[in-house]
Design a protein around this motif. Structure first.
Motif, short mmCIF file in Angstrom:
data_model
loop_
_atom_site.label_atom_id
_atom_site.label_comp_id
_atom_site.label_asym_id
_atom_site.label_seq_id
_atom_site.Cartn_x
_atom_site.Cartn_y
_atom_site.Cartn_z
N TYR A 1 35.86 -52.56 -26.81
CA TYR A 1 35.69 -51.57 -25.75
C TYR A 1 35.76 -52.23 -24.38
CZ TYR A 1 33.97 -47.95 -28.96
OH TYR A 1 33.85 -47.01 -29.96
N CYS A 2 36.40 -51.56 -23.43
CA CYS A 2 36.25 -51.95 -22.04
C CYS A 2 34.90 -51.43 -21.55
CB CYS A 2 37.36 -51.34 -21.18
SG CYS A 2 38.94 -52.21 -21.29
N HIS B 1 42.68 -44.62 -21.68
CA HIS B 1 41.60 -45.20 -20.89
C HIS B 1 40.57 -44.11 -20.60
CE1 HIS B 1 43.55 -49.12 -19.20
NE2 HIS B 1 43.17 -49.21 -20.45
N VAL B 2 40.10 -43.51 -21.68
CA VAL B 2 39.08 -42.47 -21.56
C VAL B 2 37.71 -43.13 -21.64
CG1 VAL B 2 38.04 -40.46 -22.66
CG2 VAL B 2 40.53 -40.64 -22.48
N ALA C 1 36.94 -42.56 -27.32
CA ALA C 1 37.05 -43.27 -26.05
C ALA C 1 37.26 -44.77 -26.26
CB ALA C 1 35.79 -43.04 -25.21
N SER C 2 37.83 -45.41 -25.25
CA SER C 2 38.03 -46.86 -25.30
C SER C 2 37.18 -47.58 -24.25
CB SER C 2 39.50 -47.20 -25.09
OG SER C 2 39.93 -46.77 -23.80
N SER D 1 46.39 -48.27 -15.75
CA SER D 1 45.09 -48.84 -15.39
C SER D 1 44.08 -47.79 -14.93
CB SER D 1 45.27 -49.88 -14.27
OG SER D 1 46.05 -50.97 -14.72
N SER D 2 44.46 -46.53 -14.93
CA SER D 2 43.54 -45.49 -14.49
C SER D 2 42.50 -45.17 -15.55
CB SER D 2 44.31 -44.21 -14.14
OG SER D 2 44.92 -44.33 -12.88
N ILE D 3 41.40 -44.55 -15.10
CA ILE D 3 40.33 -44.12 -16.00
C ILE D 3 40.23 -42.60 -15.96
CG2 ILE D 3 37.86 -44.17 -16.48
CD1 ILE D 3 37.64 -46.84 -15.24
N PHE D 4 39.97 -42.02 -17.11
CA PHE D 4 39.63 -40.60 -17.20
C PHE D 4 38.23 -40.54 -17.78
CE2 PHE D 4 44.18 -40.86 -17.15
CZ PHE D 4 44.58 -39.79 -16.35
#
Length: 351
Positions: free
Chosen positions: A258-259, A203-204, A233-234, A177-180
């Motif tokens: 996309y999120c 989760h870029v 990226a997503s 669930s982390s974001i980069f």
């Protein structure tokens, strides 16, 4: 023959120019490399930690104020001159420590001797702090709360590699669930590759912060999705001022898979943006030296604004459309030339 060749070449050039321009304008916004939207419940991050507990990007705000209390921190990751990843936002240390040195020109040995001021942006915390390394921040956060999730806002390639490596090797259990996040598509692509190599979730996020994007403008990059396509990226991350103007475009991204992430908001504003997958909220005291007394997304000295200027996109669109009439004009010239050539070669009849 030379005129025929030139006319044909011009026609092909206009055709190629028109197709290329329209392809950039409408073909770049492809589905994400990895489907993201609707795959999990929304995640909330505290921008630079919980600033009611300590100075931004310190162990006080990130670990004690966020992770240890069950909240998820967002942290800024930069690299020193000797490529040690640290938690810090600005290019210089001057705002946080009073020492006017560039981060990328300062070795880790000197950073360890810096003191984060007790008073930051006009608010007095009463105690000083220090600039932590990425490794100790992640280690302490996971030790205090194994289920914590972190939003890594990386500023350069070295920090990108360090962030993925630190998270992969950490003891935290909710890694997916982390974001980069990054504002650089090349850095985003690097993180995508590193995450895929590690077998971790892509989760870029590439964020488009309101500001200078040259003559094309922010709308061009949002409409075309060039940065996100280049990075693989997503997640698309945008300041709330962009959300307020471009909701239709944001919805289109969500429908593609996309999120979406929103930043620059206070906790009480979250309900205004119910479709977001990630919320990066500002939780902190009143800062007299910042716009409206709060960070509002970037902690700068100016209020963040977005004007929705579409002139760059529309200008290129007009250019792409103009290419096609020019194509037919070139072909018409080619046909005229051929007819004249045929007549000039005709043999006169003899009586």
């Amino acid at each position: 023959m030379m005129g025929l060749l030139c006319s044909s070449c011009c026609g092909l050039m206009w055709l190629g120019g028109g197709i290329a321009t329209l392809a950039v304008l409408y073909g770049s916004r492809a589905p994400p490399r990895q489907m993201c939207y609707g795959q999990f419940d929304p995640v909330i991050f505290l921008h630079r930690g919980n600033l009611t507990h300590g100075q931004e990007n310190t162990l006080k705000s990130v670990v004690a104020g966020a992770a240890a209390l069950g909240a998820n921190p967002e942290i800024d990751v930069m690299s020193t001159s000797d490529k040690v990843a640290i938690i810090h936002h600005d290019d210089s240390f001057v705002r946080m420590t009073g020492v006017d040195k560039k981060v990328d020109a300062t070795p880790w040995s000197e950073v360890q001797g810096l003191t984060v001021l007790a008073e930051v942006d006009g608010y007095d915390y009463g105690t000083t702090s220090r600039v932590p390394s990425l490794d100790e921040t992640v280690t302490d956060a996971c030790a205090s709360n194994p289920t914590v999730v972190i939003d890594f806002d990386v500023k350069d390639d070295a920090s990108a590699e360090s962030s993925v490596a630190a998270w992969e090797s950490s003891s935290c259990t909710a890694k997916s669930s982390s974001i980069f996040a990054t504002g650089l598509p090349t850095t985003g692509r690097l993180m995508v590759n590193k995450l895929e190599e590690a077998g971790m979730t892509n989760h870029v996020s590439v964020y488009l912060h309101p500001g200078s994007y040259g003559p094309l403008g922010l709308y061009f990059f949002l409409k075309t999705g060039i940065f996100h396509a280049a990075a693989g990226a997503s997640i698309i991350s945008l300041h709330k001022t962009v959300w307020d103007v471009e909701m239709d475009l944001i919805t289109a991204y969500e429908e593609m898979g996309y999120c979406t992430a929103i930043y620059g908001i206070r906790p009480e504003e979250m309900s205004l943006y119910p479709s977001a997958s990630f919320y990066i909220i500002d939780e902190g005291p009143y800062f007299p030296d910042t716009p409206n007394g709060q960070y509002g997304g970037d902690g700068g000295t100016e209020i963040v604004t977005y004007d929705g200027d579409q002139s760059g996109f529309n200008g290129l669109l007009a250019l792409g459309i103009i290419c096609f009439p020019m194509l037919f004009l070139s072909w018409a010239c080619c046909c005229c030339f051929c007819c004249r050539l045929k007549k000039s070669r005709a043999v006169p009849s003899q009586e």
